[in-house]
Design an enzyme around this catalytic site. Sequence first.
Site, PDB file in Angstrom:
ATOM      1  CG  ASP B  83      -0.188   0.082   2.526  1.00 25.84           C
ATOM      2  OD1 ASP B  83      -0.855   0.237   3.566  1.00 25.84           O
ATOM      3  OD2 ASP B  83       1.053  -0.017   2.516  1.00 25.84           O
ATOM      4  CG  ASN B  84       4.378   1.949   1.750  1.00 20.46           C
ATOM      5  OD1 ASN B  84       5.581   2.146   1.611  1.00 20.46           O
ATOM      6  ND2 ASN B  84       3.915   0.903   2.426  1.00 20.46           N
ATOM      7  CB  CYS B 139      -1.124  31.377  -8.191  1.00 23.42           C
ATOM      8  SG  CYS B 139      -1.259  30.771  -9.858  1.00 23.42           S
TER       9      CYS B 139
END
Lengths: 323, 464
Positions: B83-84, B139
């Site tokens: 899972d990672n 931004c």
Amino acid sequence: MVGEELTEQETALYDRQIRVWGADAQRRLSKSHILVYGMKGTITEFCKNIVLAGVGSLTLVDDRAVTEEALSANFLMPPDENVCSGKTLAELCRDSLNEFNPMVRVSVEKGDLTSFGVEFFDKFDVVVISFCSLATKKLINERCRKLSKRVSFYTVDCRDCCGEIFVDLQKYNYAMKKLDETTECELQYPSFQEAISVPWRSLPRRVSKLYFAMRVIERFEEAEGRKPGEICIEDLPAVLKLKKEICEAQSLNESHIPNALLERLVTGTREFPPVCAIIGGILGQEVIKAISGKGDPLKNFFYFDSVDGKGIIEDISDPTPKG
Amino acid sequence: MLKKRKNEGSTTVLGVHLCSCIRRLTSRFASSPFSRIETAPATALRNPRLKIEALQNHVNAETENVFDDTFWENLTVVVNALDNVNARLYGDQRCLYFQKPLLESGTLGAKCNTQMVIPHLTENYSASRDPPEKQAPMCTVHSFPHNIHHCLTWARSEFEGLVEKTPAEVNAYLSNPVDYTNAMIKAGEAQSRDTLERVLECLEKEKCETFQDCITWFEDYFADRVKQLIFTFPEEASTSTGAPFWSAPKRFPHPLQFSTADPSHLHFPREDVKIETDGKAITLSTASVDDAVVINELIRKLEQCRHKAPPGYRMNPIQFEKDDDTNYHMDLIAGLANMRARNYSIPEVDKLKAKFIAGRIIPDMSWTVWDRWILKDNPTLRELLRWLKNKGLDAYSISHGSCLLYNSMFPRHKDRMDRKMVDLVREVAKAELPPYRHHFDVVAACEDDEGNDVDIPPVSIYFS
């Protein structure tokens, strides 16, 4: 019977998948009723997927006794032979599936599926049949189409290390998402009979060879009065002869259907578990899409062959509108 | 992770996190994570010739005493269901070293992939990296959101800043004020200054104790800041080419008036969350914008706060936990995001949808340590813009600190094109650059060829 809203228990259990397809889709799933015939490896994979996903109910039809073949590809079979004796395939599968998710009502219907009338199929939203003869496929499909409500119809067949799914959603409306827009779409699906009646020479050259090969095997088994899968290497010469005849009638060059492919389908009548998982997965996905109304449904044939690892969708329908 | 040993037909199952389907298949409704591993051997019953060994240990550099050379050498093939990415990278390195095939897999929502890593035949897993998931540029998130993802990214970032990162910084300062402040002085950069400002704000301002405080906080976020933005860029503002500034995809915002009649305004929870009021925005004196000077001033003020605080005072940083429905984290994030969406007339989402989207966002906005880009030889503004253009970037705004040096929508800024950047920074931004300083940083807001905003690191300009 579940109420309108998902219960707290359902929301907790189905949390991960609700994040994928939303609470509304989960609600629809929990109200859906599925009928399944032919408890072989691919179908058991499919059943596992939809039971874990949380459909409303699942009805299994398969009165056959357990065989060694069933044990080789059907992971729902308990390993202890003593438990198996006296029970049908459907009953054993039901017991296992109940354990996967007690919130789904899994039951067994005994008897010959082809003898059930139209009103029997009215109880279901989805009908999935596997390893059926050509005649049975046509018959069940027609019964589903006779009803005023839509019953989604699927057939699935896996042989050797490849497989075929057929989908009939009749007239299907859904919202297709493209980037930020949604457009209303309507798809018109042909029945199984209509689909296989499309002349072969009118199909594009690149259509999967498996489509044609499966039709030859289908016709052979029907002509010889065999049960599906009741075929072996000794039948190969007769199968090749039949292929030649069909191709001539369809004005198609017989080399279009490789002999090697037909040989694989004739000898490899047992299912291959990893292919069952893939085909069962795709089928589960399609049924969830049809019930929830989310996602582009497959139209109308799907093929997978582990020899090249490709999954292919073929649209085999008559483009000319009927008068 | 599953690893198959050769010769014996056995399988070793590792790790705590089995995928959802296997989890429910093997655990049959057991809810504790450990029982998932323990029931793995039960699957061997389906095939009595298969031996399964289940281990709880994580597979990483720290467990090489368990997963030693013998362990790896005896494997035939490794199958991943992790899972990672970090665990995958570690496993890949081990497979590479011991020359074992690796069958890698992963899922995300309705998507999935598999990758075959075969020794001497294919590249290994780490040889290629997925492009980072397209994050909205800063931004867009800070000022010009146009969909709910931007609002949620902003909300997630605000949440982390407010209740996790800043309290953690405060504690770091309070635990070791001398080391902490020395490190800040040594770094002497805009980011250090920014961090110190947040720490001071956190310590100095009163806790949100009354309902009035919360309303003030609400109004700051969803009224005052919006008013400031539309003061700078009014609705009828246009760019230097005469086109409307607020054209798509930018959406013109409206300030929200707090009202007890609107239930969504009342959703902001007060329990468990320390919310600072921000009744008056911190106004920086533009007279002295040199980071080093400001940093010293901030440290002085921090000292005052520290002495006023009770001894041993610490804050309680809160880590975002989206799956606990009792902690109000998702409520706060969904609330922030939806109010912001309301500012910008963006369709709002329910908490469930917010949870799904927020779970996929990696908030790294204001705290990212980026590489700097460097431009030497005392460039003019024109040369800076051209240098960026050569990178495929159309810079429409250049600023130093909070001071705008150039913006393509102001015609009079064209006069600045052939001025040296260092002169602009001294004159316009009133920056004091001490003799030992050879560079200063600017932030450039850029677009690509298709007019999409592109985030770039700060640009360090060397003038001597």
